[in-house]
Design a protein around this motif. Structure first.
Motif, PDB file in Angstrom:
ATOM      1  N   ARG A  18       0.826  -1.206   0.000  1.00  0.00           N
ATOM      2  CA  ARG A  18       0.000   0.000   0.000  1.00  0.00           C
ATOM      3  C   ARG A  18       0.861   1.258   0.000  1.00  0.00           C
ATOM      4  O   ARG A  18       0.511   2.255  -0.626  1.00  0.00           O
ATOM      5  CB  ARG A  18      -0.948   0.008   1.194  1.00  0.00           C
ATOM      6  N   SER A  19       1.979   1.204   0.702  1.00  0.00           N
ATOM      7  CA  SER A  19       2.884   2.361   0.716  1.00  0.00           C
ATOM      8  C   SER A  19       3.451   2.622  -0.674  1.00  0.00           C
ATOM      9  O   SER A  19       3.524   3.775  -1.119  1.00  0.00           O
ATOM     10  CB  SER A  19       4.025   2.131   1.706  1.00  0.00           C
ATOM     11  N   VAL A  20       3.835   1.570  -1.364  1.00  0.00           N
ATOM     12  CA  VAL A  20       4.335   1.715  -2.735  1.00  0.00           C
ATOM     13  C   VAL A  20       3.229   2.245  -3.639  1.00  0.00           C
ATOM     14  O   VAL A  20       3.465   3.116  -4.490  1.00  0.00           O
ATOM     15  CB  VAL A  20       4.900   0.372  -3.255  1.00  0.00           C
ATOM     16  N   ALA A  21       2.021   1.741  -3.453  1.00  0.00           N
ATOM     17  CA  ALA A  21       0.890   2.228  -4.255  1.00  0.00           C
ATOM     18  C   ALA A  21       0.625   3.701  -3.980  1.00  0.00           C
ATOM     19  O   ALA A  21       0.329   4.471  -4.898  1.00  0.00           O
ATOM     20  CB  ALA A  21      -0.359   1.402  -3.964  1.00  0.00           C
ATOM     21  N   ALA A  22       0.722   4.107  -2.712  1.00  0.00           N
ATOM     22  CA  ALA A  22       0.467   5.502  -2.362  1.00  0.00           C
ATOM     23  C   ALA A  22       1.549   6.421  -2.922  1.00  0.00           C
ATOM     24  O   ALA A  22       1.244   7.485  -3.471  1.00  0.00           O
ATOM     25  CB  ALA A  22       0.376   5.656  -0.849  1.00  0.00           C
ATOM     26  N   ILE A  23       2.804   6.009  -2.802  1.00  0.00           N
ATOM     27  CA  ILE A  23       3.900   6.883  -3.227  1.00  0.00           C
ATOM     28  C   ILE A  23       4.042   6.891  -4.745  1.00  0.00           C
ATOM     29  O   ILE A  23       3.919   7.935  -5.391  1.00  0.00           O
ATOM     30  CB  ILE A  23       5.214   6.451  -2.556  1.00  0.00           C
ATOM     31  N   PHE A  24       4.314   5.725  -5.318  1.00  0.00           N
ATOM     32  CA  PHE A  24       4.610   5.672  -6.753  1.00  0.00           C
ATOM     33  C   PHE A  24       3.348   5.657  -7.617  1.00  0.00           C
ATOM     34  O   PHE A  24       3.299   6.307  -8.661  1.00  0.00           O
ATOM     35  CB  PHE A  24       5.495   4.471  -7.058  1.00  0.00           C
ATOM     36  N   ARG A  77      -5.840  -5.082  -3.225  1.00  0.00           N
ATOM     37  CA  ARG A  77      -6.158  -5.158  -4.654  1.00  0.00           C
ATOM     38  C   ARG A  77      -6.980  -3.947  -5.085  1.00  0.00           C
ATOM     39  O   ARG A  77      -6.707  -3.339  -6.125  1.00  0.00           O
ATOM     40  CB  ARG A  77      -6.912  -6.445  -4.958  1.00  0.00           C
ATOM     41  N   ARG A  78      -7.963  -3.588  -4.299  1.00  0.00           N
ATOM     42  CA  ARG A  78      -8.783  -2.422  -4.625  1.00  0.00           C
ATOM     43  C   ARG A  78      -7.948  -1.140  -4.565  1.00  0.00           C
ATOM     44  O   ARG A  78      -8.154  -0.217  -5.345  1.00  0.00           O
ATOM     45  CB  ARG A  78      -9.965  -2.324  -3.672  1.00  0.00           C
ATOM     46  N   ALA A  79      -6.986  -1.099  -3.654  1.00  0.00           N
ATOM     47  CA  ALA A  79      -6.107   0.068  -3.557  1.00  0.00           C
ATOM     48  C   ALA A  79      -5.284   0.232  -4.836  1.00  0.00           C
ATOM     49  O   ALA A  79      -5.181   1.340  -5.389  1.00  0.00           O
ATOM     50  CB  ALA A  79      -5.193  -0.060  -2.345  1.00  0.00           C
TER      51      ALA A  79
END
Length: 142
Positions: A18-24, A77-79
């Protein structure tokens, strides 16, 4: 004494994802937003510099909302889908809008007078122009 049990590795990997999804992912979404929004604002009649500034400033809000979204949804997955699908859609729209405009990266600067030797696609003159619009000019680089 109470011993705290460590969190399982799977939970830590989900938080890292989730952190990678939020940042990148948020960055990619914000970049796609800025690209497509600046092209759309130019088409509505806004000056190029104002359109790019407005789109860039609003992309910070998009990145913030993407980061909040990633940690607010129930599943990882939804994130990822909530960030990747809109980013892909916006990037495709920006690419199509750019292709429909003739693909010139320099836009209106490509049709400047022959006395001008540089466009916004240049870094060191016509030989390094990534947009190809400086090759249309017959004057040497300055």
């Amino acid at each position: 004494m109470n011993k705290k049990t460590p969190l399982p590795a799977s939970y830590r990997w989900l938080v890292a994802s989730r952190s990678v999804a939020a940042i990148f992912g948020g960055y990619l979404l914000a970049a796609a937003w800025a690209a497509s929004m600046s092209l759309w604002l130019q088409k509505t009649g806004m000056a190029r510099v104002d359109a790019v500034s407005t789109a860039t400033m609003s992309s910070f809000v998009v990145h913030l909302c993407a980061a909040i979204w990633v940690f607010a949804v129930a599943s990882t997955r939804r994130a990822w889908l909530g960030v990747a699908l809109p980013a892909g859609l916006l990037a495709a729209l920006a690419w199509l809008a750019r292709a429909a405009a003739g693909g010139a990266a320099c836009g209106p600067t490509a049709s400047r007078k022959a006395s001008a030797s540089r466009c916004r696609g240049c870094t060191r003159g016509p030989a390094s122009c990534w947009a190809g619009c400086c090759t249309r000019s017959s004057s040497p680089a300055r």
